[in-house]
Design an enzyme around this catalytic site. Structure first.
Site, mmCIF file in Angstrom:
data_model
loop_
_atom_site.group_PDB
_atom_site.id
_atom_site.type_symbol
_atom_site.label_atom_id
_atom_site.label_comp_id
_atom_site.label_asym_id
_atom_site.label_seq_id
_atom_site.Cartn_x
_atom_site.Cartn_y
_atom_site.Cartn_z
ATOM 1 C CB THR A 3 -4.391 12.208 0.473
ATOM 2 O OG1 THR A 3 -3.890 12.382 -0.858
ATOM 3 C CG2 THR A 3 -5.901 12.288 0.440
ATOM 4 C CD GLU A 26 -8.675 10.185 1.618
ATOM 5 O OE1 GLU A 26 -8.187 10.188 2.762
ATOM 6 O OE2 GLU A 26 -8.053 9.799 0.616
ATOM 7 C CE LYS A 81 -3.413 -13.952 -3.293
ATOM 8 N NZ LYS A 81 -4.331 -13.621 -4.364
ATOM 9 C CD1 TRP A 103 -5.822 -12.683 0.727
ATOM 10 C CD2 TRP A 103 -4.076 -11.381 0.217
ATOM 11 N NE1 TRP A 103 -6.010 -12.217 -0.551
ATOM 12 C CE2 TRP A 103 -4.950 -11.420 -0.889
ATOM 13 C CE3 TRP A 103 -2.902 -10.644 0.118
ATOM 14 C CZ2 TRP A 103 -4.695 -10.729 -2.076
ATOM 15 C CZ3 TRP A 103 -2.648 -9.949 -1.057
ATOM 16 C CH2 TRP A 103 -3.535 -9.999 -2.136
HETATM 17 P P1 AMP Z 1 -4.046 9.779 6.419
HETATM 18 O O1 AMP Z 1 -5.055 10.224 5.458
HETATM 19 O O2 AMP Z 1 -2.673 10.271 6.132
HETATM 20 O O3 AMP Z 1 -4.462 10.053 7.824
HETATM 21 O O4 AMP Z 1 -3.922 8.201 6.286
HETATM 22 C C1 AMP Z 1 -5.039 7.367 6.423
HETATM 23 C C2 AMP Z 1 -4.605 5.925 6.494
HETATM 24 O O5 AMP Z 1 -3.838 5.690 7.682
HETATM 25 C C3 AMP Z 1 -5.740 4.945 6.584
HETATM 26 O O6 AMP Z 1 -6.328 4.667 5.347
HETATM 27 C C4 AMP Z 1 -5.051 3.732 7.196
HETATM 28 O O7 AMP Z 1 -4.344 2.993 6.224
HETATM 29 C C5 AMP Z 1 -4.051 4.350 8.137
HETATM 30 N N1 AMP Z 1 -4.579 4.364 9.506
HETATM 31 C C6 AMP Z 1 -5.158 5.390 10.149
HETATM 32 N N2 AMP Z 1 -5.488 5.035 11.403
HETATM 33 C C7 AMP Z 1 -5.123 3.738 11.551
HETATM 34 C C8 AMP Z 1 -5.210 2.780 12.615
HETATM 35 N N3 AMP Z 1 -5.701 3.105 13.801
HETATM 36 N N4 AMP Z 1 -4.760 1.532 12.374
HETATM 37 C C9 AMP Z 1 -4.225 1.189 11.181
HETATM 38 N N5 AMP Z 1 -4.109 2.042 10.143
HETATM 39 C C10 AMP Z 1 -4.551 3.297 10.335
#
Ligand code: AMP
Length: 539
Positions: free
Chosen positions: A181, A327, A436, A441
Site C-alpha cells: 500500500t 487492497e 470537523k 463534518w
Molecule cells: P491506493 O491503494 O494507493 O490505490 O489508494 C486507495 C485510496 O485512494 C482509497 O482508499 C481512496 O481514499 C483513494 N481513491 C481511490 N480512488 C478514488 C476515487 N475515485 N475518488 C476518491 N478517492 C479515491
C-alpha cells in the site's frame, strides 16, 4: 445432489495462453528511454514469459517465493507479470518513486532474494543493494547499453530452452502477485493477490459496464505497473487480446498525447493529476492532436472533479470514474449511467458520472456508522467497508488487525462515503482528511471538486487547519492555471451556491504546485504540516 461442473483452477497462465493463441499477432508497443518504440506481440510475450519462468526455476526460485521488479511500464515488465507467476513464484512490483529506505523495508518484509530492474533505474537498485541482501540483480537493457559487471543481463538470463519447461500445477488460491500500500500513514503493508482473485478481477473489469474491454481496443496503460497491477489492465488486456501501449518513463502530457495519436488509443487509464495536465495541454493547443473520437479514459485513484468530465467531453473524449484500492486488486466501483439517466441533461449525467459509482459484480459495499450499517439514502455517511473475491482479507506478515478487517470479514477502507438509493457510492473523504468544524463534518473532496470547477484553477487541495473556536476550518491550497489569476473572494463566490455558508473556506493559499504522493495523489500530510501555523480568517 452435487454439481456436475468441472473444478478447473483459475490461473494467470490461462490468460496468457488465451491471449497468445487467439490474438498472437496483436501488438504490445513499448516506448523506450530514447523515445523510440519497441514493437512485440502476444506470441512473443508467451514465448519470452515462459523462458523467464524456466530461467527462474533453473536459478532456484521456488514456488511461493517473491521476485521483485523495479521497472517502468513496458513489454519486459509484462513478461515478469506472466513469467514470474508461471514459475509458481510471486510478482512483487516495487514503487520506483519510493526512497531506498522505504524500498529496503518492503524488500525485507516480503523476503525478496531476486530483483529484476530497468537499466535506467540501476542507481536506485544499487542504493537498495547496499541496504538489503539481494542474491541476484537482473538488469533489463532498455537503453541497449551493456549491463555492468556483477549484474545479470536479463536477455542472457532468459536465453534458455523453455520447450521442455512445464509450469508447476497451480492451486487457484496460490499467490501470484503482491503490492504494498502507498503508506501515507504508517509503514506500507503487503497485499498478496491469488491466481483466482486476479482472473476474477480481469473478467469483471472487462465487462461492458466497466471498461468494456475487447480485442478491438488499443489500451494506453499510464497507471504504473508498480501501482496495484496497473489497475489489472495487463492481465485483462491479455485475456481479451487488446493491443497494449506502454509509455515507458515518458509521462509528460505531450508525450502521452503523441502516443494516443500515433497508436489511435481507444482506452487510457491514469490518476486525475495526469489528466489535469493533459487537459491543460489540449486547452492550449486544441487542434494539435488527432485523437480517436470517443476515446475512453478510466480515471481513479483520487476523486475526478465533475468539471473535468465536461471539459473532456468537449473534445469528444469520455471519462469513466472508478474507485479502488491496492487492497481491492484494485477496482471496486465504476460510475456508469443506467437507462433511467438517458433523459438527464448533460450536467445531470456528469453529476452521476462524477460519483465513484456502482460496485462491480461480486463486490459488496456497506457504510458503517457508529450505530451500525447506514441506510443507502445518499446522505448518511460512514466508513466504507468492502468484501469480495478480490478484496484482501488481511496483510502479509501481519496478524489479524481489527483496525483493518472487521470480525465479520469486511475490509475497513478508511474512506468515508455515502451510497444513494440507486446504489451510487460517493467518497466524502479519507477518515483522516475530513474537517470537523464546530462539531460538523466538512468534506474536503467536495470543496476541491467545486473549486477545481473554476476556469482559472488548475488544481486545489483542501486541508483542515486548527481553529480556537471551531476546532478546525478548511484551508484551500490552490494552483492557478498558467497565465490565469483568481482571488480568494472570487473562489468563495464561485462555490457559494453549492455549500452551506459555514462549509465555505475563508482561507485560501495560492501556490505554484501541490506536493504529491509517489502515486500522484495530493500529499495532504505535507500540506497540513506546511500550513500548520496558518492563522485562520474565520471569526
Ligand atoms: P491506493 O491503494 O494507493 O490505490 O489508494 C486507495 C485510496 O485512494 C482509497 O482508499 C481512496 O481514499 C483513494 N481513491 C481511490 N480512488 C478514488 C476515487 N475515485 N475518488 C476518491 N478517492 C479515491
Amino acid at each position: 445432489m452435487r454439481s456436475t461442473m468441472q473444478k478447473v483452477p483459475l490461473s494467470t497462465n490461462h490468460l496468457l495462453e488465451r491471449g497468445s493463441r487467439y490474438f498472437g499477432a496483436r501488438e504490445i508497443v513499448s516506448r523506450l528511454p530514447d523515445k523510440t518504440c519497441r514493437r512485440s506481440t502476444y506470441a512473443d510475450l508467451r514465448r519470452r514469459a515462459l523462458q523467464l519462468a524456466a530461467a527462474l526455476a533453473k536459478a532456484g526460485v521456488r514456488p511461493g517465493e517473491p521476485v521483485a521488479t523495479l521497472m517502468w511500464n513496458h513489454a519486459w515488465h509484462m513478461e515478469a507479470y506472466f513469467g514470474i507467476p508461471a514459475a509458481g513464484a510471486v510478482l512483487h512490483t516495487l514503487n520506483l518513486r519510493l526512497s531506498a529506505d522505504d524500498l529496503a523495508f518492503i524488500l525485507a518484509d516480503a523476503g525478496d532474494r531476486v530483483l529484476i530492474v530497468d537499466d535506467v533505474l540501476l542507481p536506485l537498485a544499487d542504493r537498495l543493494a547496499a541496504l538489503v541482501h539481494l542474491e541476484q540483480v537482473i538488469v533489463v537493457p532498455t537503453t541497449g547499453a551493456a549491463v555492468p559487471a556483477g549484474r545479470t543481463d536479463y536477455e542472457r538470463f532468459i536465453e534458455v530452452d523453455a520447450s521442455a519447461y512445464r509450469c508447476p500445477e497451480l492451486d487457484e488460491d496460490a499467490p501470484c502477485g503482491m503490492c504494498y500500500t502507498s503508506g501515507t500513514t504508517g509503514r506500507p503493508r503487503g497485499v498478496v493477490y491469488s491466481h483466482r482473485s486476479t482472473v476474477l478481477h480481469s473478467l469483471a473489469i472487462s465487462l461492458p459496464d466497466c471498461l468494456d474491454l475487447s480485442c478491438h481496443d488499443t489500451v494506453l496503460a499510464v497507471t504504473p505497473m508498480f501501482h496495484a497491477n496497473s489497475w489489472g489492465v495487463p492481465y485483462a488486456a491479455t485475456m481479451v487480446g487488446a493491443k497494449l501501449v506502454f509509455p515507458g518513463p515518458h509521462l509528460g502530457a505531450e508525450d502521452l498525447l503523441d502516443q494516443m495519436e500515433q497508436e489511435q488509443v481507444t482506452l487510457a487509464l491514469g490518476v486525475p493529476t495526469i489528466w489535469m495536465t493533459i487537459q491543460q495541454a489540449l486547452d492550449a493547443a486544441p487542434s494539435r492532436w488527432r485523437l480517436r473520437r470517443g476515446m475512453r479514459m478510466m480515471v481513479g485513484g483520487a476523486a475526478v472533479p465533475q468539471a473535468m468530465i465536461a471539459a473532456f467531453e468537449r473534445y469528444g473524449l469520455s471519462i469513466k470514474h472508478g474507485w479502488g484500492m491496492t487492497e481491492l486488486s484494485p477496482v471496486g466501483t465504476l460510475s456508469w449511467l443506467k437507462p433511467e439517466h438517458d433523459g438527464l441533461a448533460p450536467g445531470g449525467q456528469h453529476n452521476v458520472r462524477a460519483r465513484q459509482g456502482l460496485a462491480l459484480p461480486l463486490v459488496e459495499l456497506r457504510i458503517m456508522g457508529e450505530d451500525g450499517p447506514q441506510p443507502w439514502d445518499g446522505a448518511s455517511m460512514g466508513e466504507l467497508q468492502a468484501r469480495g473475491p478480490w478484496v484482501t482479507g488481511g496483510y502479509h506478515n501481519q496478524p489479524d488487525d481489527p483496525d483493518k478487517v472487521t470480525a465479520d470479514g469486511w475490509l475497513r477502507t478508511g474512506d468515508v462515503a455515502c451510497i444513494d438509493g440507486e446504489g451510487y457510492m460517493r467518497i466524502c473523504d479519507r477518515t483522516k482528511d475530513l474537517i470537523k468544524s464546530g462539531g460538523e463534518w466538512i468534506s474536503s473532496v467536495d470543496l476541491e471538486n467545486a473549486i477545481m470547477g473554476h476556469p482559472a484553477v488548475a488544481e486545489a487541495a483542501v486541508v483542515a487547519i486548527r481553529h480556537e473556536k471551531w476546532g478546525e476550518r478548511p484551508l484551500a491550497v490552490v494552483v492557478a492555471k498558467p497565465g490565469a489569476s483568481v482571488t480568494a473572494e472570487e473562489l468563495a463566490r464561485f462555490i457559494e451556491p453549492h455549500f452551506a455558508p459555514w462549509q465555505i473556506p475563508d482561507d485560501y493559499a495560492f501556490v505554484d504546485a501541490l506536493p504529491r504522493t509517489s502515486t500522484g495523489k495530493f500529499l495532504k500530510t505535507r500540506l497540513r504540516e506546511d500550513f500548520r501555523d496558518w492563522q485562520s480568517k474565520t471569526r
